[in-house]
Scaffold this motif. Structure first.
Motif, PDB file in Angstrom:
ATOM      1  N   ALA A   4       0.857  -1.188   0.000  1.00  0.00           N
ATOM      2  CA  ALA A   4       0.000   0.000   0.000  1.00  0.00           C
ATOM      3  C   ALA A   4       0.893   1.238   0.000  1.00  0.00           C
ATOM      4  O   ALA A   4       1.476   1.589   1.031  1.00  0.00           O
ATOM      5  CB  ALA A   4      -0.893  -0.015   1.232  1.00  0.00           C
ATOM      6  N   SER A   5       0.999   1.881  -1.139  1.00  0.00           N
ATOM      7  CA  SER A   5       1.855   3.066  -1.157  1.00  0.00           C
ATOM      8  C   SER A   5       1.152   4.189  -0.403  1.00  0.00           C
ATOM      9  O   SER A   5      -0.073   4.270  -0.389  1.00  0.00           O
ATOM     10  CB  SER A   5       2.174   3.478  -2.590  1.00  0.00           C
ATOM     11  OG  SER A   5       0.994   3.822  -3.247  1.00  0.00           O
ATOM     12  N   THR A   6       1.956   5.001   0.247  1.00  0.00           N
ATOM     13  CA  THR A   6       1.340   6.067   1.044  1.00  0.00           C
ATOM     14  C   THR A   6       2.232   7.322   1.007  1.00  0.00           C
ATOM     15  O   THR A   6       3.221   7.374   0.278  1.00  0.00           O
ATOM     16  CB  THR A   6       1.034   5.564   2.483  1.00  0.00           C
ATOM     17  OG1 THR A   6       0.316   6.572   3.179  1.00  0.00           O
ATOM     18  CG2 THR A   6       2.301   5.220   3.262  1.00  0.00           C
ATOM     19  N   ILE A   7       1.836   8.331   1.781  1.00  0.00           N
ATOM     20  CA  ILE A   7       2.456   9.660   1.683  1.00  0.00           C
ATOM     21  C   ILE A   7       3.903   9.680   2.209  1.00  0.00           C
ATOM     22  O   ILE A   7       4.308   8.784   2.952  1.00  0.00           O
ATOM     23  CB  ILE A   7       1.613  10.701   2.453  1.00  0.00           C
ATOM     24  CG1 ILE A   7       1.490  10.286   3.937  1.00  0.00           C
ATOM     25  CG2 ILE A   7       0.246  10.840   1.835  1.00  0.00           C
ATOM     26  CD1 ILE A   7       1.015  11.401   4.821  1.00  0.00           C
ATOM     27  N   PRO A   8       4.690  10.718   1.854  1.00  0.00           N
ATOM     28  CA  PRO A   8       6.070  10.802   2.359  1.00  0.00           C
ATOM     29  C   PRO A   8       6.107  10.840   3.888  1.00  0.00           C
ATOM     30  O   PRO A   8       5.227  11.430   4.525  1.00  0.00           O
ATOM     31  CB  PRO A   8       6.567  12.146   1.792  1.00  0.00           C
ATOM     32  CG  PRO A   8       5.657  12.460   0.648  1.00  0.00           C
ATOM     33  CD  PRO A   8       4.348  11.828   0.957  1.00  0.00           C
ATOM     34  N   THR A   9       7.132  10.226   4.451  1.00  0.00           N
ATOM     35  CA  THR A   9       7.216  10.099   5.920  1.00  0.00           C
ATOM     36  C   THR A   9       7.163  11.458   6.625  1.00  0.00           C
ATOM     37  O   THR A   9       6.584  11.594   7.691  1.00  0.00           O
ATOM     38  CB  THR A   9       8.523   9.370   6.317  1.00  0.00           C
ATOM     39  OG1 THR A   9       9.599   9.875   5.525  1.00  0.00           O
ATOM     40  CG2 THR A   9       8.413   7.888   6.108  1.00  0.00           C
ATOM     41  N   LEU A  10       7.755  12.474   5.991  1.00  0.00           N
ATOM     42  CA  LEU A  10       7.780  13.812   6.588  1.00  0.00           C
ATOM     43  C   LEU A  10       6.373  14.353   6.873  1.00  0.00           C
ATOM     44  O   LEU A  10       6.155  15.126   7.798  1.00  0.00           O
ATOM     45  CB  LEU A  10       8.504  14.772   5.619  1.00  0.00           C
ATOM     46  CG  LEU A  10       8.597  16.227   6.043  1.00  0.00           C
ATOM     47  CD1 LEU A  10       9.528  16.371   7.256  1.00  0.00           C
ATOM     48  CD2 LEU A  10       9.100  17.103   4.895  1.00  0.00           C
ATOM     49  N   GLU A  11       5.411  13.889   6.064  1.00  0.00           N
ATOM     50  CA  GLU A  11       4.054  14.441   6.146  1.00  0.00           C
ATOM     51  C   GLU A  11       3.125  13.631   7.058  1.00  0.00           C
ATOM     52  O   GLU A  11       1.966  14.001   7.229  1.00  0.00           O
ATOM     53  CB  GLU A  11       3.423  14.500   4.735  1.00  0.00           C
ATOM     54  CG  GLU A  11       4.230  15.268   3.710  1.00  0.00           C
ATOM     55  CD  GLU A  11       4.257  16.772   3.983  1.00  0.00           C
ATOM     56  OE1 GLU A  11       3.534  17.240   4.903  1.00  0.00           O
ATOM     57  OE2 GLU A  11       5.009  17.471   3.291  1.00  0.00           O
ATOM     58  N   PHE A  12       3.627  12.545   7.622  1.00  0.00           N
ATOM     59  CA  PHE A  12       2.762  11.700   8.478  1.00  0.00           C
ATOM     60  C   PHE A  12       2.054  12.556   9.525  1.00  0.00           C
ATOM     61  O   PHE A  12       2.687  13.357  10.225  1.00  0.00           O
ATOM     62  CB  PHE A  12       3.605  10.633   9.208  1.00  0.00           C
ATOM     63  CG  PHE A  12       3.886   9.386   8.383  1.00  0.00           C
ATOM     64  CD1 PHE A  12       3.726   9.382   7.011  1.00  0.00           C
ATOM     65  CD2 PHE A  12       4.310   8.219   9.013  1.00  0.00           C
ATOM     66  CE1 PHE A  12       3.990   8.227   6.269  1.00  0.00           C
ATOM     67  CE2 PHE A  12       4.574   7.067   8.278  1.00  0.00           C
ATOM     68  CZ  PHE A  12       4.413   7.074   6.904  1.00  0.00           C
ATOM     69  N   GLY A  13       0.756  12.370   9.634  1.00  0.00           N
ATOM     70  CA  GLY A  13       0.003  13.019  10.710  1.00  0.00           C
ATOM     71  C   GLY A  13      -0.281  14.493  10.510  1.00  0.00           C
ATOM     72  O   GLY A  13      -0.679  15.188  11.452  1.00  0.00           O
ATOM     73  N   THR A  14      -0.113  14.986   9.289  1.00  0.00           N
ATOM     74  CA  THR A  14      -0.346  16.418   9.078  1.00  0.00           C
ATOM     75  C   THR A  14      -1.622  16.695   8.285  1.00  0.00           C
ATOM     76  O   THR A  14      -1.908  17.812   7.910  1.00  0.00           O
ATOM     77  CB  THR A  14       0.822  17.052   8.286  1.00  0.00           C
ATOM     78  OG1 THR A  14       0.854  16.452   6.978  1.00  0.00           O
ATOM     79  CG2 THR A  14       2.151  16.857   8.974  1.00  0.00           C
ATOM     80  N   GLY A  15      -2.385  15.632   7.978  1.00  0.00           N
ATOM     81  CA  GLY A  15      -3.582  15.817   7.141  1.00  0.00           C
ATOM     82  C   GLY A  15      -3.186  16.127   5.712  1.00  0.00           C
ATOM     83  O   GLY A  15      -3.887  16.851   5.001  1.00  0.00           O
ATOM     84  N   PHE A  16      -2.086  15.572   5.296  1.00  0.00           N
ATOM     85  CA  PHE A  16      -1.544  15.812   3.966  1.00  0.00           C
ATOM     86  C   PHE A  16      -2.460  15.233   2.876  1.00  0.00           C
ATOM     87  O   PHE A  16      -3.284  14.357   3.137  1.00  0.00           O
ATOM     88  CB  PHE A  16      -0.153  15.147   3.899  1.00  0.00           C
ATOM     89  CG  PHE A  16       0.657  15.497   2.685  1.00  0.00           C
ATOM     90  CD1 PHE A  16       1.062  16.814   2.468  1.00  0.00           C
ATOM     91  CD2 PHE A  16       1.021  14.526   1.765  1.00  0.00           C
ATOM     92  CE1 PHE A  16       1.829  17.131   1.340  1.00  0.00           C
ATOM     93  CE2 PHE A  16       1.783  14.834   0.644  1.00  0.00           C
ATOM     94  CZ  PHE A  16       2.186  16.147   0.432  1.00  0.00           C
ATOM     95  N   PHE A  17      -2.273  15.711   1.640  1.00  0.00           N
ATOM     96  CA  PHE A  17      -3.026  15.234   0.483  1.00  0.00           C
ATOM     97  C   PHE A  17      -2.936  13.700   0.375  1.00  0.00           C
ATOM     98  O   PHE A  17      -1.849  13.139   0.401  1.00  0.00           O
ATOM     99  CB  PHE A  17      -2.443  15.905  -0.777  1.00  0.00           C
ATOM    100  CG  PHE A  17      -2.985  15.358  -2.073  1.00  0.00           C
ATOM    101  CD1 PHE A  17      -4.328  15.518  -2.400  1.00  0.00           C
ATOM    102  CD2 PHE A  17      -2.153  14.699  -2.968  1.00  0.00           C
ATOM    103  CE1 PHE A  17      -4.826  15.024  -3.598  1.00  0.00           C
ATOM    104  CE2 PHE A  17      -2.643  14.202  -4.164  1.00  0.00           C
ATOM    105  CZ  PHE A  17      -3.986  14.363  -4.476  1.00  0.00           C
ATOM    106  N   GLN A  18      -4.060  13.041   0.280  1.00  0.00           N
ATOM    107  CA  GLN A  18      -4.161  11.566   0.184  1.00  0.00           C
ATOM    108  C   GLN A  18      -3.527  10.850   1.374  1.00  0.00           C
ATOM    109  O   GLN A  18      -3.037   9.727   1.241  1.00  0.00           O
ATOM    110  CB  GLN A  18      -3.532  11.067  -1.124  1.00  0.00           C
ATOM    111  CG  GLN A  18      -4.279  11.552  -2.360  1.00  0.00           C
ATOM    112  CD  GLN A  18      -3.836  10.878  -3.641  1.00  0.00           C
ATOM    113  OE1 GLN A  18      -2.689  10.481  -3.780  1.00  0.00           O
ATOM    114  NE2 GLN A  18      -4.746  10.760  -4.593  1.00  0.00           N
TER     115      GLN A  18
END
Ligand SMILES: Cc1ncc(C[n+]2csc(CCOP(=O)(O)OP(=O)(O)O)c2C)c(N)n1
Ligand SMILES: [Mg+2]
Length: 484
Positions: A4-18
């Motif tokens: 399951a591809s997911t968002i960049p680690t830096l953005e975890f927990g920020t309500g980032f796009f997708q």
């Protein structure tokens, strides 16, 4: 195994796009579920995910953040190959002796098989012959256990037969083999019960056990066989087979009447498919009435397989499963039993079939309704609500995608058109106008449900909907007479 591809680690927990938290999202439907946040984690996770998926027979998920896929791969310090073990697993000798003692001292024995017994066909036939025991099975195990089995009495459960129910209730000792059959109301409570399962954590959660043993069914029966004495008296078996014979005669009666135009009997359709399908066909069945027709009319051959949603009971599974089956087994015939409700939920995947040129045969049991729920409401004595479907012309939709398609309105067309459709090389859709009022009653509950049905018809009459009442009676005249 799902990556399951997911968002960049830096953005975890920020309500980032997708943004998705894959661990939370897949928690309830996986047996291994991790996110790799460094390249070094990945090889070990992949290894563990494969071992879990194969041996726990579940879904393994690895979340993979986009930035990690940009980094260089790291050499694996652990193993990177799948170990497909086949250990011999059987109870201890002492436990086997206890089991043999029970089998030898009880006169009337019935065997009930689940999917966990699928590899032990030969051993089950041998044991049944020695014990003069009827063999019942779950829906999941039908294709593996029914064929070449002189002692079979059919399946039990909501879609099952009185013969299996009775065999399991009238025996003195019931042996559950590789089954975690979930419907406890169908389990007897008065007789002695033994359960054998490779997963010991499953022992005893469906029935009160005399003995619960951990073992692979095949290994266990092979080790047990020398201790089992051959029974001479086959009266119990003969009686049960007699009941099963009557059940089969009743089933035949339904297919002798193919129905009317736009109200073709689904039992008849299923029996024609049973006759025309390849010996090694793979069937997929939608949750809903399709399950009933396939359970009753598709016979095992030893080479056929059947996939359903089974424990999940989720609608619309047959076409996606057929796609998977066709990809996994090129050259094998794949036939999907689709409900109109089920197919409507997944219409876009018709294009997937065309895109990959998958030769699946899609049979639509088009009863213009969410038939199973309509029936459930009726037998509960309540008026059906929001169960009628306003369907598109499924054949035209398929044709718009350049998939060959047929619509069958008249019962006389069923056999010739299906014959033609199954001979076509590529994908094909056949939409069959089946009877929305076809009744399929679980045998043991039939009388109870008939009471609900009577209540329902009463309400219909009071509401002035006599046409509905006549429709039900005329569609099911034979069935009603049988039950009453
Ligand atoms: C996703 C989902 N929604 C609802 C249900 C409840 N349900 C079970 S069978 C069924 C009707 C299925 O209709 P159809 O596919 O047309 O098959 P039929 O019973 O008419 O043959 C429904 C709504 C379910 N099991 N899964
Ligand atoms: Mg339907």
């Amino acid at each position: 195994m799902a990556i399951a591809s997911t968002i960049p680690t830096l953005e975890f927990g920020t309500g980032f796009f997708q943004e998705t938290n894959t661990i939370r999202l897949f928690d309830d439907c996986s047996c291994y579920n991790q996110v790799a946040t460094t390249p070094a984690q990945l090889p070990r996770m992949l290894q563990a995910a494969l071992q879990h998926a194969v041996h726990q027979k579940g879904v393994a998920v690895i979340g993979l953040p986009g930035d990690i896929t940009d980094l260089d791969a790291v050499e694996a310090v652990t193993t990177s190959s799948l170990f497909r073990n086949q250990p011999v697993v059987r109870p201890s000798e002492n436990e086997l002796l206890q089991l043999a003692e029970l089998l030898n001292t009880n006169k009337k024995v019935t065997i009930f098989c689940g999917l966990g017994a699928a590899e032990a066909h030969k051993e089950i036939i041998q044991l049944a012959e020695k014990l003069k025991a009827p063999v019942a099975y779950s829906y999941k195990a039908k294709m593996a256990i029914q064929y070449d089995n002189p002692n079979e009495v059919g399946l039990t459960g909501l879609l099952g037969f009185p013969s299996a129910y009775q065999s399991m209730h009238e025996c003195e000792l019931l042996i559950l083999l590789g089954t975690d059959f979930p419907y406890t109301p169908f389990m007897p409570v008065k007789n002695k019960i033994v359960q054998i399962d490779i997963k010991p954590e499953k022992l005893g959660r469906r029935a009160k056990l005399e003995l619960g043993l951990c073992g692979d069914v095949k290994d266990t029966l092979q080790a047990l066989m020398p201790w089992v004495e051959t029974k001479e008296d086959s009266t119990f078996l003969t009686d049960q087979l007699e009941v099963y014979k009557e059940v089969k005669e009743t089933l035949q009666a339904y297919i002798l009447d193919p129905g009317k135009p736009n109200a073709i009997h689904p039992e008849f359709v299923a029996s024609v498919i049973n006759e025309l399908a390849a010996r090694d066909a793979i069937f997929t069945v939608d949750t809903g009435m399709c399950c009933v027709w396939a359970a009753r009319y598709i016979d095992g051959t030893g080479q056929r397989e059947m996939l359903g949603s089974f424990n999940h009971g989720s609608m619309a599974n047959a076409m996606p499963q057929a796609i998977g089956a066709a990809l996994a087994r090129p050259g094998q015939q794949v036939i999907a039993f689709c409900g109109d409700g089920g197919l409507s939920m997944m219409l876009g995947d018709l294009m997937t079939i065309m895109q990959y040129k998958l030769p699946v045969k899609i049979i639509v049991f088009n009863n213009r309704s969410l038939g199973m729920v309509k029936l459930e409401m009726a037998v509960a004595g309540i008026l059906d609500h929001e169960t009628d479907m306003l369907n598109p012309d499924f054949a035209k939709i398929a044709e718009a995608m350049e998939m060959p398609a047929f619509t069958i309105i008249d019962p006389g067309e069923v056999k010739p058109v299906l014959e033609k459709a199954l001979l076509l090389e590529g994908p094909v859709l056949v939409s069959i106008q089946t009877d929305p009022n076809a009744l399929a009653m679980p045998p043991k509950l039939e009388l109870e449900q008939m009471k609900g049905m009577a209540l329902y018809m009463g309400k219909m009459m009071l509401g002035g909907r006599m046409d509905e009442v006549f429709k039900i009676i005329s569609s099911n005249y034979k069935h009603l007479r049988e039950v009453l």
